[in-house]
Design an enzyme around this catalytic site. Structure first.
Site, PDB file in Angstrom:
ATOM      1  N   TYR A  73       0.816  -1.221   0.000  1.00 34.02           N
ATOM      2  CA  TYR A  73       0.000   0.000   0.000  1.00 34.02           C
ATOM      3  C   TYR A  73       0.850   1.272   0.000  1.00 34.02           C
ATOM      4  O   TYR A  73       0.336   2.357   0.234  1.00 34.02           O
ATOM      5  CB  TYR A  73      -0.895   0.035   1.244  1.00 34.02           C
ATOM      6  CG  TYR A  73      -2.069  -0.904   1.179  1.00 34.02           C
ATOM      7  CD1 TYR A  73      -1.872  -2.275   1.169  1.00 34.02           C
ATOM      8  CD2 TYR A  73      -3.368  -0.418   1.140  1.00 34.02           C
ATOM      9  CE1 TYR A  73      -2.941  -3.137   1.134  1.00 34.02           C
ATOM     10  CE2 TYR A  73      -4.453  -1.282   1.101  1.00 34.02           C
ATOM     11  CZ  TYR A  73      -4.225  -2.642   1.104  1.00 34.02           C
ATOM     12  OH  TYR A  73      -5.290  -3.493   1.069  1.00 34.02           O
ATOM     13  N   LYS A  87       5.302 -14.155   3.846  1.00 35.81           N
ATOM     14  CA  LYS A  87       5.555 -14.996   2.659  1.00 35.81           C
ATOM     15  C   LYS A  87       7.066 -14.923   2.364  1.00 35.81           C
ATOM     16  O   LYS A  87       7.499 -14.651   1.238  1.00 35.81           O
ATOM     17  CB  LYS A  87       4.712 -14.452   1.483  1.00 35.81           C
ATOM     18  CG  LYS A  87       4.718 -15.316   0.241  1.00 35.81           C
ATOM     19  CD  LYS A  87       3.803 -16.510   0.327  1.00 35.81           C
ATOM     20  CE  LYS A  87       3.936 -17.382  -0.893  1.00 35.81           C
ATOM     21  NZ  LYS A  87       3.196 -18.645  -0.811  1.00 35.81           N
ATOM     22  N   ASP A 136      -0.435 -18.246   2.853  1.00 35.99           N
ATOM     23  CA  ASP A 136      -1.396 -19.152   2.202  1.00 35.99           C
ATOM     24  C   ASP A 136      -1.827 -20.258   3.175  1.00 35.99           C
ATOM     25  O   ASP A 136      -3.001 -20.615   3.267  1.00 35.99           O
ATOM     26  CB  ASP A 136      -0.837 -19.724   0.889  1.00 35.99           C
ATOM     27  CG  ASP A 136       0.641 -20.041   0.948  1.00 35.99           C
ATOM     28  OD1 ASP A 136       1.333 -19.545   1.857  1.00 35.99           O
ATOM     29  OD2 ASP A 136       1.128 -20.788   0.088  1.00 35.99           O
ATOM     30  N   ASP A 183      -5.103  -7.121   5.306  1.00 29.22           N
ATOM     31  CA  ASP A 183      -6.366  -6.687   4.715  1.00 29.22           C
ATOM     32  C   ASP A 183      -7.196  -7.909   4.320  1.00 29.22           C
ATOM     33  O   ASP A 183      -8.382  -8.023   4.658  1.00 29.22           O
ATOM     34  CB  ASP A 183      -6.048  -5.822   3.489  1.00 29.22           C
ATOM     35  CG  ASP A 183      -7.285  -5.191   2.903  1.00 29.22           C
ATOM     36  OD1 ASP A 183      -8.258  -5.000   3.657  1.00 29.22           O
ATOM     37  OD2 ASP A 183      -7.294  -4.895   1.701  1.00 29.22           O
TER      38      ASP A 183
END
Ligand code: NAD
Length: 364
Positions: free
Chosen positions: A123, A190, A223, A247
């Site tokens: 963002y 990640k 994930d 988010d």
């Protein structure tokens, strides 16, 4: 009297705001609202989606209750919500997701809090438009530094993760856990793929965790976290994560406890705090007096606690939970009775006001 900046927002924003103000007033909170514009309504009047008057009001009051604001996809102005978070360095986005009695959902024992880094990550707003001169320069640079060949029919968004922002959000998450009697903090990342950016976040999280020996520290790849949350959400407590994952996971968490109409988030910085529903402006429901005001009311509950108006917050929270538990004077998304029909936004608020009055009388 405490001054608070109020942005009703657009779409369903004004109606859930009106409903919420009624309930906050009934709870006895002594607040002077400074009503300000932002988003498309501000664009029409001032030529900018985030006018100086709105920014200055928040700068003065330091507390903002904000309804949802529509952001068009791909084109148009950038998100006002994101701009407010960045302008006021509201670095911690705190989104609790707790099962509520009377709400139909797949799980009954969810009680987790997602703490999302709010100022950088995907963002950061560092974007390169297809065909722009800046993109051409970046393509040349990437060829030279990384031997990567990109064609000009490409657009690039950069993700930025800094040591400073990672340290403070992870520290915030552990402090939150300690202050709220929570047992575990899970860092979601990640780093196996984004080795430098998420790798840095994870490295800082591991360092900070060492200063909190009484709180269990745990890590999950994003994930896997998504799958774990839809299989055994009761095993998670506080989750700390970079911006975009936070988010997505917080909407997922909203789904676990019964939908977007219920949950609120706090955006906290060292000096300023903004409170808002997790959901957006749901444009198709605008002006229908149909949607659930609970998420906005919960945003007000979080705000009242921040202002140390604990008694008023408790009245508002208890009354809202009672109305939901009874399941009669509730909006379409909560109504599950085989007979009768749901009520509108304002009627649900009226019932919450009635319950607040009953609670007040019980207390006398
Ligand atoms: P949304 O959250 O507005 O709505 C998705 C669906 O969720 C709705 O169609 C409705 O079925 C349900 N829903 C949402 N709020 C509800 C409520 N109070 N009661 C009952 N049901 C409710 O998501 P969207 O359609 O993806 O986004 C619409 C606009 O809102 C977009 O422009 C988006 O950018 C913006 N948005 C703003 C914020 C914010 O201001 N913080 C957050 C998210 C989305």
């Amino acid at each position: 009297m405490t001054k608070v900046t109020l942005i009703p927002g657009d779409g369903i924003g004004p109606e859930i705001t009106e409903a919420t103000l009624k309930c906050v007033e009934a709870a006895g909170a002594n607040i002077q609202w400074e009503k300000m514009l932002a988003g498309s309504t501000a664009l029409e009047k001032y030529g900018t989606p985030l006018p100086d008057e709105t920014v200055n009001s928040f700068r003065e009051t330091r507390v903002l209750l904000k309804g949802p604001i529509t952001t068009s996809f791909g084109t148009g102005f950038r998100s006002v919500t994101v701009a407010l978070r960045q302008t006021f360095d509201l670095y911690a986005n705190v989104r609790p997701a707790k099962s509520i009695e009377g709400v139909e959902s797949r799980f009954k024992n969810v009680n987790l809090v997602i703490i999302r880094e709010n100022t950088e990550g995907a963002y950061a707003g560092i974007e390169f438009q297809k065909g722009s001169p800046e993109l051409k320069e970046l393509i040349t640079l990437l060829k030279r530094t990384h031997n990567i060949t990109l064609d000009e029919n490409t657009a690039i968004s950069l993700k930025k993760i800094s040591v400073h922002a990672s340290q403070r959000i992870v520290k915030f998450a552990f402090d939150y856990a300690a202050q709220n009697n929570r047992k575990k903090v899970t860092c979601v990342h990640k780093a196996n793929i984004q080795k430098f950016s998420d790798g840095l976040f994870l490295e800082e999280a591991r360092k900070i965790a060492q200063s909190y020996p009484d709180i269990i520290y745990d890590e999950k790849v994003v994930d896997n976290m998504a799958m774990q949350l839809v299989m055994k959400p009761e095993e998670y407590d506080v989750i700390v994560t970079p911006n975009l994952y936070g988010d997505i996971l917080s909407d997922l968490a909203a789904g676990l406890v019964g939908g977007l109409g219920l949950l609120a988030g706090a955006n906290i910085g060292s000096e300023y705090a903004m409170f808002e529903p997790v959901h957006g402006s749901a444009p198709k429901y605008t002006g229908l007096n149909k949607v659930n005001p609970t998420a906005m009311i919960n945003a007000a509950v979080m705000m009242l606690k921040h202002l140390k108006m604990f008694h008023e917050a408790e009245l508002l929270e208890k009354a809202t939970l009672k109305v939901i538990r009874e399941g009669v004077q509730v909006t379409y998304d909560l109504y599950k009775k085989p007979v009768g029909s749901p009520v509108g936004t304002m009627a649900m608020a009226d019932e919450i006001v009635r319950q607040i009055e009953l609670l007040k009388n019980e207390g006398e």
